[in-house]
Design an enzyme around this catalytic site. Structure first.
Site, PDB file in Angstrom:
ATOM      1  CD1 TRP A 190      40.759  35.836  38.216  1.00  0.00           C
ATOM      2  CD2 TRP A 190      39.937  37.284  36.726  1.00  0.00           C
ATOM      3  NE1 TRP A 190      40.128  36.841  38.896  1.00  0.00           N
ATOM      4  CE2 TRP A 190      39.612  37.740  38.025  1.00  0.00           C
ATOM      5  CE3 TRP A 190      39.528  38.036  35.633  1.00  0.00           C
ATOM      6  CZ2 TRP A 190      38.890  38.912  38.255  1.00  0.00           C
ATOM      7  CZ3 TRP A 190      38.800  39.208  35.855  1.00  0.00           C
ATOM      8  CH2 TRP A 190      38.491  39.628  37.150  1.00  0.00           C
TER       9      TRP A 190
ATOM     10  CG  ASP B 136      46.450  36.677  34.682  1.00  0.00           C
ATOM     11  OD1 ASP B 136      47.051  37.481  35.421  1.00  0.00           O
ATOM     12  OD2 ASP B 136      45.206  36.643  34.580  1.00  0.00           O
TER      13      ASP B 136
ATOM     14  CE  LYS C 273      42.740  40.662  41.791  1.00  0.00           C
ATOM     15  NZ  LYS C 273      42.607  40.584  40.329  1.00  0.00           N
TER      16      LYS C 273
HETATM   17  C1  LIG Z   1      41.957  40.410  39.207  1.00  0.00           C
HETATM   18  C2  LIG Z   1      42.490  39.522  38.152  1.00  0.00           C
HETATM   19  C3  LIG Z   1      42.374  39.826  36.790  1.00  0.00           C
HETATM   20  C4  LIG Z   1      41.650  41.069  36.305  1.00  0.00           C
HETATM   21  O1  LIG Z   1      42.418  42.168  36.555  1.00  0.00           O
HETATM   22  P1  LIG Z   1      41.991  43.646  36.062  1.00  0.00           P
HETATM   23  O2  LIG Z   1      43.254  44.408  36.277  1.00  0.00           O
HETATM   24  O3  LIG Z   1      40.866  44.074  36.926  1.00  0.00           O
HETATM   25  O4  LIG Z   1      41.610  43.559  34.636  1.00  0.00           O
HETATM   26  C5  LIG Z   1      42.942  38.967  35.874  1.00  0.00           C
HETATM   27  N1  LIG Z   1      43.571  37.847  36.264  1.00  0.00           N
HETATM   28  C6  LIG Z   1      43.706  37.508  37.556  1.00  0.00           C
HETATM   29  C7  LIG Z   1      44.415  36.263  37.930  1.00  0.00           C
HETATM   30  C8  LIG Z   1      43.157  38.326  38.538  1.00  0.00           C
HETATM   31  O5  LIG Z   1      43.281  37.998  39.839  1.00  0.00           O
END
Ligand SMILES: *Cc1c(COP(=O)(O)O)cnc(C)c1O
Length: 361
Positions: free
Chosen positions: A102, A172, A196
């Site tokens: 990511w 992030d 998540k």
């Molecule tokens: C799942 C994830 C993403 C991507 O997320 P989307 O909402 O599907 O774009 C980005 N960064 C991390 C750390 C993730 O776990």
């Protein structure tokens, strides 16, 4: 315990009581005689939802004055682009610390928008660890340093979260949002796809310092400008109403549980139940992450060979453990134990892991 124990990485487990409340309010939200899916996002009933969601996110994280909380669309992946498009000036540079796929994707988008620099990477170790502070080399006067708080695929997590003096951080937080207290002050911006650890897919939380809101170049499209969304209180266009509403229910529950310190304590205890089995297994279960980089959210491990891994996953499924196959870049097993996973779920998996090892010994 329900028949299925959900270890999916994302979208992922939600608290049962939240789903039950969403269900009970589905046909009549707040006495409107309609569901929250059927009313105007500009009605007072929905405005109350988004305002409470903002306020709760602020309370949970203790967000200081001078920050805004936004609910946007496009997932964390759109933030990979929006961050550099808004925050990276043409004559500046931004640092990226690569700790997994990511953060690599975030960096790839930043390169398209301006001068991005890899400040550190643990790719050579298949992202099995978080870099040490003395491995990190920043560019000259970076606009920000980008980190990924928790690496969902590899099962590593910054702990403690780093700081870089006066250099603002962009984080992030997609896979560990609201999982532990965070000092917001070093951050220019935090973003998290909420699917998540905080709600259904659709909404992306952004916590942004007000002074960077106006940094974007004039040419930037309206929908990509943080300032527009801030000015319109996340209602510039129709927001993902159901996702924001369910996320609000999740946040209310976190507050009832005692806030993020209590949640963090529970998460530590839950992860320990599974890491203990790995550590006592004399190498039968081998954790992907180095011990000091272990994630409390995603627990990744291998078995002695792929045949045993297959058997483990097949038998686990028969026992009702869902979502355990690891991501293809790590293989093996990944148990995602987000906030909503009760400790009983972790204990059940730990018992199964002990029994499985004994059965093949
Ligand atoms: C799942 C994830 C993403 C991507 O997320 P989307 O909402 O599907 O774009 C980005 N960064 C991390 C750390 C993730 O776990």
């Amino acid at each position: 315990m329900p028949k299925v124990i959900n270890f999916n990485a994302g979208p992922a487990i939600l608290p049962r009581e939240v789903l039950q409340q969403a269900q009970s309010e589905l046909l009549d939200f707040n006495g409107t005689g309609m569901s929250v899916l059927e009313i105007s996002h500009r009605s007072k009933d929905f405005e109350a939802v988004i305002q409470e969601a903002e306020a709760l996110a602020k309370r949970l994280y203790g967000v200081p004055e001078g920050y805004r909380v936004l609910f946007l669309q496009g997932g964390a992946s759109l933030q990979f682009s929006m961050v550099p498009m808004n925050l990276l000036p043409p004559d500046g540079c931004a640092d990226y610390i690569l700790t997994g796929s990511w953060s690599q994707k975030a960096y790839d988008e930043a390169v398209k928008a301006g001068t991005a620099h890899v400040a550190a990477s643990t790719k050579d170790d298949n992202f099995s660890r978080i870099p040490k502070m003395d491995e990190i080399r920043l560019c000259d006067k970076p606009a920000y340093v980008h980190i990924t708080s928790n690496n969902t695929i590899y099962g590593t997590q910054w702990n403690p979260l780093p700081t870089f003096g006066d250099v603002p951080i962009v984080g992030d937080f997609s896979s560990d949002v609201f999982s532990r207290p965070v000092d917001i002050r070093p951050y220019a911006l935090i973003y998290a796809g909420l699917q998540k650890n905080a709600g259904p897919a659709g909404a992306t939380l952004v916590i942004i310092r007000e002074d960077v809101l106006e940094a974007a170049p004039k040419s930037l499209p309206t929908m990509l400008r943080y300032a527009i969304h801030a000015k319109n209180n996340s209602l510039y266009n129709t927001p993902p109403v159901f996702s924001i509403y369910v996320s609000l229910l999740v946040m209310r529950r976190l507050e009832t549980l005692g806030g993020l310190s209590a949640v963090a304590k529970a998460n530590k205890a839950k992860a320990a139940v599974i890491y203990d089995v790995i550590d006592e297994s004399e190498g039968f279960y081998k954790g992907h992450a180095e011990k000091d980089s272990r994630s409390l959210m995603n627990i990744t491990f291998r078995l002695p060979d792929e045949e045993l891994e297959k058997r483990f996953l097949t038998e686990a499924k028969e026992h009702g453990f869902v979502g355990l196959p690891g991501h293809r870049s790590v293989g093996g097993v990944r148990a995602s134990v987000y906030n909503a996973m009760p400790i009983e779920g972790c204990t059940a998996l730990a018992d199964f892991m002990r029994a499985f090892r004994a059965s093949v010994a």
